[in-house]
Design a protein around this motif. Structure first.
Motif, mmCIF file in Angstrom:
data_model
loop_
_atom_site.group_PDB
_atom_site.id
_atom_site.type_symbol
_atom_site.label_atom_id
_atom_site.label_comp_id
_atom_site.label_asym_id
_atom_site.label_seq_id
_atom_site.Cartn_x
_atom_site.Cartn_y
_atom_site.Cartn_z
ATOM 1 N N ILE A 172 0.984 -1.173 0.079
ATOM 2 C CA ILE A 172 -0.112 0.172 0.206
ATOM 3 C C ILE A 172 0.736 1.222 0.101
ATOM 4 O O ILE A 172 0.524 2.187 -0.619
ATOM 5 C CB ILE A 172 -0.898 0.022 1.281
ATOM 6 C CG1 ILE A 172 -2.093 -1.137 1.159
ATOM 7 C CG2 ILE A 172 -1.598 1.295 1.393
ATOM 8 C CD1 ILE A 172 -2.951 -0.923 0.035
ATOM 9 N N LEU A 173 1.984 1.239 0.760
ATOM 10 C CA LEU A 173 2.736 2.455 0.773
ATOM 11 C C LEU A 173 3.396 2.623 -0.540
ATOM 12 O O LEU A 173 3.618 3.728 -1.156
ATOM 13 C CB LEU A 173 3.843 2.003 1.946
ATOM 14 C CG LEU A 173 4.712 3.363 2.262
ATOM 15 C CD1 LEU A 173 3.814 4.353 3.169
ATOM 16 C CD2 LEU A 173 5.714 3.064 3.221
ATOM 17 N N ARG A 174 3.708 1.590 -1.198
ATOM 18 C CA ARG A 174 4.588 1.697 -2.722
ATOM 19 C C ARG A 174 3.383 2.301 -3.742
ATOM 20 O O ARG A 174 3.661 3.175 -4.351
ATOM 21 C CB ARG A 174 4.880 0.239 -3.031
ATOM 22 C CG ARG A 174 5.676 0.231 -4.388
ATOM 23 C CD ARG A 174 6.128 -1.171 -4.922
ATOM 24 N NE ARG A 174 4.849 -2.021 -5.053
ATOM 25 C CZ ARG A 174 4.176 -1.937 -6.159
ATOM 26 N NH1 ARG A 174 4.425 -1.209 -7.162
ATOM 27 N NH2 ARG A 174 3.025 -2.746 -6.210
ATOM 28 N N LYS A 175 2.250 1.756 -3.427
ATOM 29 C CA LYS A 175 1.241 2.223 -4.459
ATOM 30 C C LYS A 175 0.573 3.318 -4.365
ATOM 31 O O LYS A 175 0.267 4.209 -5.472
ATOM 32 C CB LYS A 175 0.013 1.184 -4.596
ATOM 33 C CG LYS A 175 0.417 -0.250 -5.329
ATOM 34 C CD LYS A 175 -0.654 -1.092 -5.460
ATOM 35 C CE LYS A 175 -1.733 -0.730 -6.230
ATOM 36 N NZ LYS A 175 -2.852 -1.906 -6.639
ATOM 37 N N TYR A 176 0.448 3.886 -3.197
ATOM 38 C CA TYR A 176 -0.348 5.025 -2.667
ATOM 39 C C TYR A 176 0.292 5.936 -1.940
ATOM 40 O O TYR A 176 -0.300 7.261 -1.725
ATOM 41 C CB TYR A 176 -1.575 4.730 -2.075
ATOM 42 C CG TYR A 176 -2.520 3.664 -2.860
ATOM 43 C CD1 TYR A 176 -3.276 3.844 -3.858
ATOM 44 C CD2 TYR A 176 -2.746 2.157 -2.436
ATOM 45 C CE1 TYR A 176 -4.060 3.210 -4.611
ATOM 46 C CE2 TYR A 176 -3.445 1.304 -3.187
ATOM 47 C CZ TYR A 176 -4.242 1.947 -4.308
ATOM 48 O OH TYR A 176 -4.837 0.942 -5.013
ATOM 49 N N GLY A 177 1.494 5.765 -1.628
ATOM 50 C CA GLY A 177 2.363 6.549 -0.809
ATOM 51 C C GLY A 177 1.903 7.124 0.519
ATOM 52 O O GLY A 177 2.104 7.961 1.191
ATOM 53 N N LYS A 178 1.056 5.896 1.114
ATOM 54 C CA LYS A 178 0.458 6.035 2.441
ATOM 55 C C LYS A 178 0.517 4.561 3.295
ATOM 56 O O LYS A 178 0.418 3.585 2.333
ATOM 57 C CB LYS A 178 -0.939 6.533 2.416
ATOM 58 C CG LYS A 178 -1.286 7.862 1.715
ATOM 59 C CD LYS A 178 -2.781 8.147 1.320
ATOM 60 C CE LYS A 178 -2.850 9.311 0.628
ATOM 61 N NZ LYS A 178 -2.267 9.674 -0.502
ATOM 62 N N THR A 179 0.368 4.726 4.399
ATOM 63 C CA THR A 179 0.037 3.503 5.120
ATOM 64 C C THR A 179 -1.334 2.778 4.776
ATOM 65 O O THR A 179 -2.227 3.435 4.337
ATOM 66 C CB THR A 179 0.248 3.612 6.382
ATOM 67 O OG1 THR A 179 -0.618 4.399 7.158
ATOM 68 C CG2 THR A 179 1.538 4.357 6.887
ATOM 69 N N PRO A 180 -1.393 1.589 5.027
ATOM 70 C CA PRO A 180 -2.762 1.138 4.924
ATOM 71 C C PRO A 180 -3.978 1.983 5.721
ATOM 72 O O PRO A 180 -4.972 2.100 5.160
ATOM 73 C CB PRO A 180 -2.724 -0.293 5.557
ATOM 74 C CG PRO A 180 -1.416 -0.970 5.332
ATOM 75 C CD PRO A 180 -0.529 0.562 5.471
ATOM 76 N N ILE A 181 -3.793 2.149 7.119
ATOM 77 C CA ILE A 181 -4.718 2.707 7.663
ATOM 78 C C ILE A 181 -5.031 4.434 7.308
ATOM 79 O O ILE A 181 -6.142 4.728 7.005
ATOM 80 C CB ILE A 181 -4.427 2.988 9.285
ATOM 81 C CG1 ILE A 181 -4.311 1.721 9.906
ATOM 82 C CG2 ILE A 181 -5.425 3.679 10.174
ATOM 83 C CD1 ILE A 181 -5.441 0.539 9.531
ATOM 84 N N ALA A 182 -3.814 4.999 6.849
ATOM 85 C CA ALA A 182 -3.876 6.229 6.122
ATOM 86 C C ALA A 182 -4.694 6.306 4.976
ATOM 87 O O ALA A 182 -5.501 7.244 4.477
ATOM 88 C CB ALA A 182 -2.675 6.864 6.092
#
Length: 238
Positions: A172-182
């Motif tokens: 998720i961090l790689r695809k969206y630049g955010k942690t899963p919860i964010a």
């Protein structure tokens, strides 16, 4: 079963270690195995003193049988078939692959909604519907948004496993630049009708090496709940 599956448990990979097939392999579980295993799990819940459970039910031809099993053993359950946009497989060298299929998730959500409409309130009200998209890294943003819409339409809650291993965290961090919860927060997914499963790898956990951000506050402000399963992670040494 959890600790010695014959695959390397890297990055706290959890369910991916023992539920993901090798490329080209077929699942050995048939419908009869599903009936036996399903009833065993339900009986174990009752014997351990559990009166109410959130259960990923099976899809396809086993779904109605499973609802009947719940009624037979006397459990109260929030249940429907789980769904996602992804299938997984391991290459022979151990590399893990995501295989994306938008139609798979949409079909799964439609099947879950049909199951809920059919079984909601059955067995003297002990069976209630709940939508189960699998994990943030296995569902498209569109599928998660549609899940919220269908949950509102059916007046049912949602359960989503989140922050359960570092593969999901970094994907998720790689695809969206955010942690899963964010990611879930920005999507508008968090809310009082949402239960997040596990939530182990939040910002501040030593394994994430990411200290900034207060994800507990995001969950609380969104009104979502967290369902913990300490024994599972104790077995994995996390």
């Amino acid at each position: 079963f959890l600790n010695d599956p014959g695959k390397t448990d890297y990055l706290g990979s959890n369910y991916l270690t023992f539920m993901t097939p090798r490329q080209g392999a077929k699942s050995p579980a048939g419908l009869e195995n599903l009936r036996v295993g399903g009833k065993f799990c339900l009986v174990q819940l009752v014997k351990s003193g559990c009166t109410t459970a959130f259960i990923y039910g099976p899809g396809g031809p086993g779904a109605d049988d499973f609802a009947a099993m719940i009624g037979e053993v006397g459990l109260r359950a929030f249940v429907s078939p789980a769904y996602r946009n992804v299938n997984f497989y391991y290459e022979e060298n151990g590399a893990l692959h995501y295989v994306w299929d938008d139609a798979l998730g949409e079909k799964g959500l439609d099947q879950a909604a049909s199951f809920i409409r059919k079984h909601q309130g059955s067995h003297h009200g002990r069976i209630q519907g709940m939508l189960f998209p699998r994990q943030p890294d296995t569902c498209t943003p569109g599928l998660l948004k549609r899940t919220k819409e269908v949950a509102k339409e059916l007046s049912v809650p949602i359960q989503l496993h989140a922050a359960i291993n570092l593969i999901e965290f970094h994907e998720i961090l790689r695809k969206y630049g955010k942690t899963p919860i964010a990611f879930l927060h920005e999507l508008g997914f968090l809310g009082p009708e949402v239960v997040l499963g596990h939530c182990i790898f939040l910002t501040g956990h030593t394994w994430t090496s990411l200290s900034r951000g207060d994800e507990l506050k995001l969950i609380a402000d969104g009104g979502a709940s967290v369902a913990h399963c300490p024994l599972k992670y104790a077995k994995l040494g996390i």
